[in-house]
Design a protein around this motif. Structure first.
Motif, PDB file in Angstrom:
ATOM      1  N   UNK A  35      33.540  31.982  38.818  1.00 41.16           N
ATOM      2  CA  UNK A  35      32.559  32.882  37.851  1.00 41.16           C
ATOM      3  C   UNK A  35      32.579  34.247  38.145  1.00 41.16           C
ATOM      4  N   UNK A  36      33.562  34.803  37.778  1.00 38.82           N
ATOM      5  CA  UNK A  36      33.550  36.106  37.562  1.00 38.82           C
ATOM      6  C   UNK A  36      33.861  36.565  36.025  1.00 38.82           C
ATOM      7  N   UNK A  37      34.467  35.367  35.314  1.00 33.54           N
ATOM      8  CA  UNK A  37      35.089  35.422  34.558  1.00 33.54           C
ATOM      9  C   UNK A  37      33.640  35.187  33.517  1.00 33.54           C
ATOM     10  N   UNK A  38      33.441  36.447  32.718  1.00 31.51           N
ATOM     11  CA  UNK A  38      32.328  36.708  31.506  1.00 31.51           C
ATOM     12  C   UNK A  38      32.944  35.429  30.167  1.00 31.51           C
ATOM     13  N   UNK A  39      31.265  35.074  29.765  1.00 34.06           N
ATOM     14  CA  UNK A  39      31.019  34.281  28.197  1.00 34.06           C
ATOM     15  C   UNK A  39      32.148  35.168  27.224  1.00 34.06           C
ATOM     16  N   UNK A  40      32.315  34.858  26.475  1.00 35.39           N
ATOM     17  CA  UNK A  40      32.859  35.223  25.199  1.00 35.39           C
ATOM     18  C   UNK A  40      32.423  35.592  24.737  1.00 35.39           C
ATOM     19  N   UNK A  66      25.322  32.907  37.749  1.00 36.13           N
ATOM     20  CA  UNK A  66      24.835  33.004  36.275  1.00 36.13           C
ATOM     21  C   UNK A  66      23.479  34.789  36.111  1.00 36.13           C
ATOM     22  N   UNK A  67      23.788  35.562  36.989  1.00 40.17           N
ATOM     23  CA  UNK A  67      23.546  37.154  37.318  1.00 40.17           C
ATOM     24  C   UNK A  67      24.952  37.337  36.401  1.00 40.17           C
ATOM     25  N   UNK A  68      26.099  37.186  36.229  1.00 34.81           N
ATOM     26  CA  UNK A  68      26.907  37.987  35.513  1.00 34.81           C
ATOM     27  C   UNK A  68      27.807  37.195  33.903  1.00 34.81           C
ATOM     28  N   UNK A  69      26.820  36.078  34.051  1.00 37.18           N
ATOM     29  CA  UNK A  69      26.960  35.483  32.622  1.00 37.18           C
ATOM     30  C   UNK A  69      28.371  34.652  32.714  1.00 37.18           C
ATOM     31  N   UNK A 131      19.378  32.504  26.097  1.00 35.91           N
ATOM     32  CA  UNK A 131      17.489  34.036  25.748  1.00 35.91           C
ATOM     33  C   UNK A 131      17.989  34.665  26.669  1.00 35.91           C
ATOM     34  N   UNK A 132      18.261  34.393  28.049  1.00 37.31           N
ATOM     35  CA  UNK A 132      17.697  35.270  28.973  1.00 37.31           C
ATOM     36  C   UNK A 132      18.751  36.379  29.134  1.00 37.31           C
ATOM     37  N   UNK A 133      20.052  36.939  28.310  1.00 33.45           N
ATOM     38  CA  UNK A 133      20.777  37.833  28.451  1.00 33.45           C
ATOM     39  C   UNK A 133      20.430  38.407  27.095  1.00 33.45           C
ATOM     40  N   UNK A 134      20.187  40.381  27.888  1.00 33.42           N
ATOM     41  CA  UNK A 134      19.227  41.050  27.400  1.00 33.42           C
ATOM     42  C   UNK A 134      20.484  40.911  25.621  1.00 33.42           C
ATOM     43  N   UNK A 135      19.648  41.571  24.907  1.00 34.48           N
ATOM     44  CA  UNK A 135      20.075  41.524  23.501  1.00 34.48           C
ATOM     45  C   UNK A 135      21.285  42.756  23.144  1.00 34.48           C
TER      46      UNK A 135
END
Length: 438
Positions: A35-40, A66-69, A131-135
């Motif tokens: 849950x704490x490993x962020x997407x590449x 979810x909020x951690x992406x 789409x929910x992740x800010x640019x």
């Protein structure tokens, strides 16, 4: 306290149970670590809070993934959605009904279809999540990021499914439900600390009162989950080789809340539609703006009235499709059982249906109250994070999973206890279910 310590010693004294508990803790640790490993391709320092509305609900179930992406940002939720779809199809579509009646082979086919549908749903939800992740937080090419994120998120969901199955096979409790509960419980320490700090020293008494209310709410939800209406059943006398056995008296347990948490999930998914539809005409209509603002605020009385009514409707609907009085009556008739004073067959079915209708109403009303209690708690000054534990889907899931897990642990203890009595040759408290008449 001494009895509690003794129970813990007994639990860890059983090798199989001890191994299962350790396996469960190991799989849960892996789930929380992911849950704490962020997407590449994501810069975690640039992530903005996008956990309002349904996203906040998802983030609660996923323990902040979810909020951690993170790579587990969608978690097990696509599998839950696929399972609900298949469950409804087995009720409405004859092909799936036939498959469900095929026994073990049919269940394997349904499970395989559920897994494939999970992958399809995950791919679709992955696009929405990106789409929910800010640019500003995306550090690579947008198209490349979307493709890689779809692959990673789908792999993460499949891995969560595998963890859930491993917990079920090698650990304690239902693995899928356990992962959801762990995601919810992981937010509790932070929520209770934030609530305490918000009250400061002069609000310590109020904080203790909130803890007391939370305890009472949890106990009432346990009562709702465990409450049953027992219908007495008598079985016909059976003649043995040399003796006559009188009928065995048993009970049909009808749960007051047979629908579980599903009515809240269905109702909550529909409560997002008014604000979404109103947003289409938000620029040209004041009424649309009013509707959008009202149904975006889950503390408004309009939101909670509609929410409560939907829960009442869905409770009756889901109870009707999950408990079949005709099937219960047919099974009783085939096994030689009957309800005293009621004719077998259609009369028994109508009798069970009438009782089910009566007990479902108070269960549905209390379920609606449990669902809107977080909004009531917020009106009395409880923080948003802490109020989620005063009711709603989160509390019902936690109570249900904990009770199921405790039942499994208790079954292990009882089996070990009975083995000990049998070896010692002492059978205490034995009861006879069938009375022998010469």
């Amino acid at each position: 306290m001494k009895k509690f310590i003794t129970t813990l010693k007994n639990i860890f004294a059983i090798e199989d149970l001890r191994v299962r508990i350790l396996n469960t803790l190991f799989f849960i640790a892996i789930f929380r670590l992911g849950s704490f490993v962020v997407l590449p391709g994501v810069d975690p320092n640039q992530l903005q809070d996008n956990t309002s509305g349904i996203f906040g609900l998802l983030d609660t179930f996923l323990g902040g993934a979810f909020s951690n992406a993170s790579i587990f940002a969608l978690g097990i939720m696509p599998y839950i959605s696929a399972s609900i779809v298949l469950q409804l199809l087995t009720i409405a579509v004859p092909y799936f009904q036939k498959m469900q009646k095929e026994g073990e082979s049919g269940r394997k086919k349904i499970n395989q279809i559920t897994r494939v549908l999970t992958i399809v749903i995950t791919l679709a939800q992955a696009v929405g999540f990106v789409a929910t992740i800010n640019a500003e937080a995306i550090a690579i090419n947008t198209t490349l990021f979307t493709i890689t994120s779809m692959i990673v998120l789908t792999s993460g969901t499949v891995f969560c499914m595998w963890l859930g199955e491993k917990i079920t096979d090698k650990g304690i409790g239902n693995g899928i439900s356990m992962l959801i509960m762990i995601g919810i419980v992981s937010r509790f320490p932070g929520a209770i600390v934030a609530e305490f700090l918000s009250k400061q020293l002069n609000g310590a008494l109020l904080f203790l009162f909130e803890i007391l209310v939370l305890f009472l709410v949890v106990m009432s939800v346990v009562m709702l989950t465990q409450a049953v209406r027992r219908i007495p059943v008598q079985y016909a006398k059976q003649v043995g080789t040399s003796s006559l056995y009188s009928g065995q008296r048993q009970f049909i347990p009808l749960k007051v809340n047979a629908a579980g948490v599903m009515p809240i999930i269905f109702a909550q998914s529909l409560m997002f539609l008014p604000s979404m539809i109103a947003s289409i005409w938000a620029d040209s209509s004041e009424t649309a703006n009013y509707i959008g603002a009202t149904f975006s605020d889950f503390t408004s009385w309009q939101y909670n009235v509609v929410f409560g009514l939907l829960i009442l409707v869905f409770t009756y609907f889901y109870t009707a499709i999950s408990v079949n009085p005709n099937q219960i009556a047919d099974d009783l008739k085939r096994s030689g059982g009957f309800v005293p004073g009621v004719k077998p067959g259609l009369a028994t079915s109508e009798y069970i249906d009438a009782i089910l209708t009566k007990i479902t109403l108070p269960g549905a009303i209390y379920l609606a109250l449990v669902a809107i209690f977080p909004a009531i708690a917020m009106l009395f000054g409880v923080t948003r994070e802490f109020s989620q534990f005063f009711g709603g889907t989160s509390l019902l899931i936690m109570v249900g999973v904990v009770l199921d897990t405790l039942k499994q642990v208790e079954s292990y203890l009882l089996m070990r206890h009975y083995d000990g009595m049998m070896k010692s040759g002492k059978l205490r408290g034995r009861t006879e279910n069938i009375a022998m008449v010469s």
